[in-house]
Motif scaffolding. Structure first.
Motif, PDB file in Angstrom:
ATOM      1  N   ILE B 139       0.841  -1.204   0.000  1.00  0.00           N
ATOM      2  CA  ILE B 139       0.000   0.000   0.000  1.00  0.00           C
ATOM      3  C   ILE B 139       0.874   1.251   0.000  1.00  0.00           C
ATOM      4  O   ILE B 139       0.559   2.241  -0.657  1.00  0.00           O
ATOM      5  N   PRO B 146      -3.502   1.316  -4.747  1.00  0.00           N
ATOM      6  CA  PRO B 146      -3.443   0.332  -3.648  1.00  0.00           C
ATOM      7  C   PRO B 146      -4.251  -0.932  -3.932  1.00  0.00           C
ATOM      8  O   PRO B 146      -3.862  -2.029  -3.526  1.00  0.00           O
ATOM      9  N   GLY B 147      -5.368  -0.783  -4.646  1.00  0.00           N
ATOM     10  CA  GLY B 147      -6.186  -1.964  -4.958  1.00  0.00           C
ATOM     11  C   GLY B 147      -5.457  -2.923  -5.879  1.00  0.00           C
ATOM     12  O   GLY B 147      -5.479  -4.138  -5.686  1.00  0.00           O
ATOM     13  N   THR B 150      -2.501  -4.647  -3.705  1.00  0.00           N
ATOM     14  CA  THR B 150      -2.912  -5.712  -2.785  1.00  0.00           C
ATOM     15  C   THR B 150      -3.632  -6.827  -3.547  1.00  0.00           C
ATOM     16  O   THR B 150      -3.553  -7.994  -3.156  1.00  0.00           O
ATOM     17  N   ASP B 318      -9.800   0.720  -7.570  1.00  0.00           N
ATOM     18  CA  ASP B 318      -8.987   1.952  -7.624  1.00  0.00           C
ATOM     19  C   ASP B 318      -9.699   3.032  -8.437  1.00  0.00           C
ATOM     20  O   ASP B 318      -9.460   4.217  -8.249  1.00  0.00           O
ATOM     21  N   ARG B 322     -13.924   2.047  -3.162  1.00  0.00           N
ATOM     22  CA  ARG B 322     -14.066   0.814  -2.382  1.00  0.00           C
ATOM     23  C   ARG B 322     -15.521   0.529  -1.995  1.00  0.00           C
ATOM     24  O   ARG B 322     -15.989  -0.596  -2.102  1.00  0.00           O
ATOM     25  N   ALA B 371      -7.176  -2.192   0.931  1.00  0.00           N
ATOM     26  CA  ALA B 371      -7.247  -0.828   0.387  1.00  0.00           C
ATOM     27  C   ALA B 371      -8.401  -0.050   1.034  1.00  0.00           C
ATOM     28  O   ALA B 371      -8.297   1.166   1.257  1.00  0.00           O
ATOM     29  N   ARG B 374      -7.098   1.103   4.250  1.00  0.00           N
ATOM     30  CA  ARG B 374      -6.190   2.242   4.023  1.00  0.00           C
ATOM     31  C   ARG B 374      -7.003   3.517   3.846  1.00  0.00           C
ATOM     32  O   ARG B 374      -6.674   4.571   4.413  1.00  0.00           O
TER      33      ARG B 374
END
Lengths: 49, 472
Positions: B139, B146-147, B150, B318, B322, B371, B374
């Motif tokens: 991340i 980030p998506g 991970t 992303d 989310r 994510a 995050r």
């Protein structure tokens, strides 16, 4: 090693060899491709009757 | 707990110019190994025969491992964040490998409790630490995606089973030539013990490779052209940080726990019963229109969608966010489950398509959650928060099979069940997905009172300037 020394060290630039990146991806990619191939082969029974 | 200096976080801070694309294969090196946990069915029958035991007694090995995964991720999450990914991957490799070796000893000496202790407890600890070890690092290296980051790693967990299943069959065929991997043949216990030793050694080497190429970014590092303010512009995304201890006091954490629990439980409902389920849906009296080999192919197809969903859906998050992607997993998943229960038995292709998409959402739910964390809690202790959230997985690992097996046990005997017998279980899953959908809708940004003081940054800073988390 003090924090300031470490900070100083971090300023030096580096270069990651492209060969290392390629090797690392190959090391994980080859087994993954082997697994994918075998799974697709098994899954093909679903469509082959 | 201090770690040897060669494992310490400050030893692996990347210098400017480091290529961040070396980090995903480091993460994959760990996740591809621990993903073996989903390939235990390959030698399950052999262990039942070797220990002259029941499927339930052997199934407990996997159950212990999954429960230990959840517990160790929750307990050691803060330690992982504080000491960095190399220490975590190194530790995970030792536990995971030791689990196989102790398990092999248990098989060789016919001591089932040693297999529980080895693969179940030690291996389970390796699973938990290994699973969360690269997540917060990825991340931080990919704040712009980030998506995707991970998703790549957690896809590896799905991919690990794809590798371990055929590899295990081949190895057991070497160690016991009478076993050829086809339905009806079973390898000897000695062959399984040798398999465990081989896997223990190979996985140790592979995971150590990941541990020694992993690096953490410097606190002030940013990808070229990345502007953090563009991330903040999205709703629900914070640039603040919340500690793990405070995160579990927020409603957002427990709402997300509920979301993950519901999504995983619903997915396990299909995964647990995949092969017999497709045969039962198309059963006509004593026989099924779907042969055993075709059912095995269906399981393989689900594995592909489970793995692909982790990467594709998590990367998609992303772009669409989310919360919306979980509305898809849970809302569309709910509709697909209703369709599966009502029209799933009309044609094989309908059943297969519906189940495959549902399982892709199951995988996507796993891969997108770091994510989401995050976004809500910042990067400060996201690994530790993720670890605590994974207790939802452990709980779902118990609830999912209980629901599906409980309903099916009440409806009839295996081999005689039909599509109608699955409906009560499927509608329970529909209800669970509805609960998860509402929980996701209720998630709002975290209240300011939980934010860390402004000078708090990622643990990279904390550990190099005196550990803040210890003083709290």
């Amino acid at each position: 090693m003090s924090t300031s020394q470490r900070t100083g060290d971090q300023q030096a630039t580096t270069h990651t060899p492209t060969g290392l990146v390629a090797f690392a991806w190959a090391l994980v990619g080859v087994p993954l491709a082997y697994g994918l191939y075998n799974t697709v082969k098994a899954a093909s029974a679903l469509f082959g009757g | 707990m201090a770690v040897p200096s060669f494992l310490a976080r400050e030893r692996i801070i990347a210098r400017p110019g480091f290529n961040r694309w070396l980090i995903p294969p480091a993460a994959l090196a760990v996740h591809l190994c621990i993903g073996q946990a989903y390939a235990t069915s390959v030698y399950k029958a052999a262990l039942v025969s070797h220990f002259d035991s029941s499927l339930t007694a052997i199934g407990i090995i996997f159950s212990i491992a999954i429960v230990m995964l959840g517990l160790s991720a929750a307990v050691f999450g803060t330690w992982v964040d504080r000491n960095g990914p190399r220490a975590a991957m190194f530790t995970a490799a030792c536990f995971w490998s030791a689990g196989f070796l102790v398990g092999a000893l248990g098989i060789s000496t016919e001591q089932l409790w040693l297999v529980y202790l080895g693969y179940g407890v030690l291996g389970g600890i390796g699973l938990g630490i290994g699973y969360i070890s690269p997540v917060s690092t990825l991340i931080k290296w990919f704040p712009d995606r980030p998506g995707l980051a991970t998703g790549m790693a957690i896809m590896g967990f799905g991919g690990g089973a794809l590798i371990a299943s055929p590899l295990s069959r081949q190895l057991m065929n070497w160690y016991d030539p009478t076993y050829d991997g086809t339905i009806g043949t079973t390898p000897t216990g000695a062959a399984v013990a040798q398999l465990f030793v081989t896997l223990g050694i190979v996985y140790l080497a592979f995971m150590m490779f990941g541990a020694f190429i992993i690096r953490v970014p410097a606190p002030d590092w940013r990808p070229d052209g990345f502007d953090p303010s563009t991330v903040k512009a999205k709703s629900l995304v914070t640039t603040e940080n919340v500690s793990a201890n405070n995160a579990i006091k927020t409603p957002q954490f427990w709402l997300l726990w509920t979301v993950l629990f519901c999504n995983v439980t619903a997915g396990i409902g299909i995964l647990e019963q995949a092969a017999p389920m497709i045969q039962d849906f198309f059963r006509n009296g004593e026989t099924s229109a779907v042969a055993a080999a075709t059912a095995a192919g269906f399981v393989g197809l689900l594995s592909l969608f489970n793995m692909g969903g982790r990467f594709v859906w998590s990367s998609t998050s992303d772009y669409i966010g989310r919360k919306p992607i979980y509305m898809v997993y849970l809302g569309v998943g709910l509709v697909l489950y209703v369709l599966l229960a009502t029209v799933g038995s009309t044609a094989t292709w309908v059943f297969v398509i519906l189940a495959a998409i549902i399982i892709s959402f199951y995988g996507g739910g796993f891969a997108t959650v770091p994510a989401y964390l995050r976004d809500l809690f910042g990067t400060y202790q996201v690994g530790a928060i993720h670890g605590r959230l994974l207790t939802a997985w452990a709980a779902a690992g118990i609830a999912g099979p209980l629901i599906i097996n409980g309903v099916l046990d009440a409806r009839g005997t295996p081999g005689q069940l039909t599509a109608g017998d699955y409906r009560p279980a499927l509608f329970i899953m529909v209800g669970l997905l509805a609960v998860g959908f509402v929980a996701n809708l209720l998630i709002k940004p975290v209240a300011e009172k939980w934010f860390e003081p402004k000078d708090t940054d990622a643990p990279t800073t904390a550990s190099t300037t005196g550990d803040r988390s210890l003083s709290r």
